[in-house]
Design a protein around this motif. Structure first.
Motif, PDB file in Angstrom:
ATOM      1  N   ALA A 104     -42.619  -2.920  47.805  1.00 62.34           N
ATOM      2  CA  ALA A 104     -43.943  -2.471  48.347  1.00 62.34           C
ATOM      3  C   ALA A 104     -45.074  -2.921  47.319  1.00 62.34           C
ATOM      4  N   SER A 105     -44.626  -2.600  45.863  1.00 59.57           N
ATOM      5  CA  SER A 105     -45.510  -2.788  44.944  1.00 59.57           C
ATOM      6  C   SER A 105     -45.742  -4.417  44.535  1.00 59.57           C
ATOM      7  N   ARG A 106     -44.606  -5.180  44.335  1.00 59.75           N
ATOM      8  CA  ARG A 106     -44.577  -6.569  44.139  1.00 59.75           C
ATOM      9  C   ARG A 106     -45.189  -7.203  45.281  1.00 59.75           C
ATOM     10  N   PHE A 107     -44.950  -6.860  46.439  1.00 62.96           N
ATOM     11  CA  PHE A 107     -45.679  -7.503  47.796  1.00 62.96           C
ATOM     12  C   PHE A 107     -46.875  -7.119  48.356  1.00 62.96           C
ATOM     13  N   GLN A 108     -47.612  -6.158  47.630  1.00 71.19           N
ATOM     14  CA  GLN A 108     -48.658  -5.526  47.954  1.00 71.19           C
ATOM     15  C   GLN A 108     -49.937  -6.392  48.447  1.00 71.19           C
ATOM     16  N   ASP A 109     -50.022  -7.359  47.923  1.00 74.03           N
ATOM     17  CA  ASP A 109     -51.176  -8.200  48.280  1.00 74.03           C
ATOM     18  C   ASP A 109     -50.635  -9.264  49.645  1.00 74.03           C
ATOM     19  N   ALA A 110     -49.465  -9.382  49.677  1.00 70.60           N
ATOM     20  CA  ALA A 110     -48.691 -10.147  50.731  1.00 70.60           C
ATOM     21  C   ALA A 110     -48.919  -9.184  52.128  1.00 70.60           C
ATOM     22  N   ALA A 169     -47.987 -13.890  62.351  1.00 70.03           N
ATOM     23  CA  ALA A 169     -48.715 -14.489  61.346  1.00 70.03           C
ATOM     24  C   ALA A 169     -48.026 -14.089  59.934  1.00 70.03           C
ATOM     25  N   VAL A 170     -47.956 -14.918  58.976  1.00 69.28           N
ATOM     26  CA  VAL A 170     -47.303 -14.735  57.557  1.00 69.28           C
ATOM     27  C   VAL A 170     -48.627 -14.255  56.681  1.00 69.28           C
ATOM     28  N   GLY A 171     -47.964 -13.124  55.975  1.00 63.82           N
ATOM     29  CA  GLY A 171     -48.931 -12.794  55.074  1.00 63.82           C
ATOM     30  C   GLY A 171     -48.716 -13.114  53.577  1.00 63.82           C
ATOM     31  N   PHE A 172     -49.349 -13.524  52.672  1.00 65.32           N
ATOM     32  CA  PHE A 172     -49.321 -14.098  51.536  1.00 65.32           C
ATOM     33  C   PHE A 172     -50.038 -13.559  50.408  1.00 65.32           C
ATOM     34  N   ASN A 173     -49.512 -13.594  49.154  1.00 64.99           N
ATOM     35  CA  ASN A 173     -50.302 -13.246  48.088  1.00 64.99           C
ATOM     36  C   ASN A 173     -51.282 -14.232  47.895  1.00 64.99           C
ATOM     37  N   GLN A 174     -52.206 -13.916  46.846  1.00 63.80           N
ATOM     38  CA  GLN A 174     -53.383 -15.095  46.723  1.00 63.80           C
ATOM     39  C   GLN A 174     -52.811 -16.407  46.102  1.00 63.80           C
ATOM     40  N   GLU A 175     -51.793 -16.173  45.187  1.00 64.40           N
ATOM     41  CA  GLU A 175     -51.186 -17.365  44.500  1.00 64.40           C
ATOM     42  C   GLU A 175     -50.270 -18.183  45.585  1.00 64.40           C
ATOM     43  N   ARG A 178     -45.740 -15.429  47.268  1.00 60.82           N
ATOM     44  CA  ARG A 178     -44.968 -14.478  47.856  1.00 60.82           C
ATOM     45  C   ARG A 178     -45.559 -14.356  49.294  1.00 60.82           C
ATOM     46  N   ALA A 179     -44.430 -13.771  50.225  1.00 61.11           N
ATOM     47  CA  ALA A 179     -44.767 -13.902  51.697  1.00 61.11           C
ATOM     48  C   ALA A 179     -44.067 -12.920  52.431  1.00 61.11           C
ATOM     49  N   ILE A 180     -44.612 -12.243  53.476  1.00 55.94           N
ATOM     50  CA  ILE A 180     -44.114 -11.391  54.358  1.00 55.94           C
ATOM     51  C   ILE A 180     -44.098 -11.781  55.927  1.00 55.94           C
ATOM     52  N   VAL A 181     -43.038 -11.757  56.520  1.00 57.63           N
ATOM     53  CA  VAL A 181     -43.407 -12.129  58.111  1.00 57.63           C
ATOM     54  C   VAL A 181     -42.514 -11.326  58.967  1.00 57.63           C
ATOM     55  N   TYR A 182     -42.657 -11.019  59.993  1.00 62.29           N
ATOM     56  CA  TYR A 182     -42.073 -10.350  60.976  1.00 62.29           C
ATOM     57  C   TYR A 182     -41.265 -11.300  62.138  1.00 62.29           C
TER      58      TYR A 182
END
Length: 218
Positions: A104-110, A169-175, A178-182
């Motif tokens: 959760a900490s590492r992927f917070q932005d995503a 839809a896919v969530g990404f960090n700014q760079e 890192r990504a998260i998808v359902y």
């Protein structure tokens, strides 16, 4: 119009149904999850004509998480994305409640990007990079196929498919490293899988990583 109570799409809760890493949810809660995946038409976020989803990086993510033997020789993908999960019966609202603390900490932005993007429904495009053939089917067509409240018409039309796949839809960090998808997959009564996926880009290639605490299967 509802699909077959969403029960025939994996929504029946029995002793075979379990949830890894989270408390067991009620039949109503699970049905709501499947309902969101296949029929989100009444939700406020949805516009009459969802915008095309054209993020090239997102389709790279989909192409990593989609290949799966149980999906059959041909993929049937719902055209409309799944909006953020609701919270019926205490089911986790979104990925912020389905990740272990370190992830959760590492992927917070995503996760933040995921929540923002999935306030609305998007229309998936034919941009998947897949070896298997696939067909994108809109929700209205799926509703028609399930008018008889069973899987017979769907299987007659798509005999080589292992079921229906829905995605957010896919969530990404700014760079965009890192990504998260359902992703949800329903294949019949007491048959399906619904979970979040975390991915990191390593040496210019996306790979799935651990950190998801909720995994619903039937």
């Amino acid at each position: 119009m509802l699909l077959p109570e969403t029960v025939d799409l994996g929504g029946r809760l029995t002793s075979k149904h379990r949830m890894k890493g989270c408390a067991m949810i009620s039949r109503t809660a699970l049905a709501a999850v499947v309902f969101l995946g296949f029929l989100s038409g009444g939700m406020a976020q949805q516009s009459a004509d969802p915008e095309p989803y054209n993020d090239a990086d997102a389709y790279e993510i989909y192409s990593v998480v989609l290949p799966h033997a149980s999906y059959g020789a041909m993929l049937v993908i719902q055209e409309e994305t799944v909006p953020e999960l609701q919270q019926p019966g205490g089911f986790p609202r979104g990925p912020e409640n389905c990740l272990f603390p370190e992830a959760a900490s590492r992927f917070q932005d995503a996760v933040s990007d995921y929540i923002h993007l999935n306030q609305k429904i998007w229309r998936l495009q034919r941009k998947f990079q897949l070896e298997k053939p696939y067909e994108i089917v809109n929700r209205a067509t799926l509703n028609t196929l399930f008018k008889a409240r069973n899987w017979d018409d769907f299987r007659q039309r798509y005999p080589n498919s292992g079921g229906i796949v829905v995605m957010s839809a896919v969530g990404f960090n700014q760079e965009k490293t890192r990504a998260i998808v359902y992703l949800g997959h329903s294949c019949g009564s007491l048959c399906g899988e619904w979970r979040f996926h975390l991915l990191e880009k390593v040496n210019f290639k996306w790979r799935e990583v651990q950190g998801v605490s909720c995994h619903t299967i039937s």
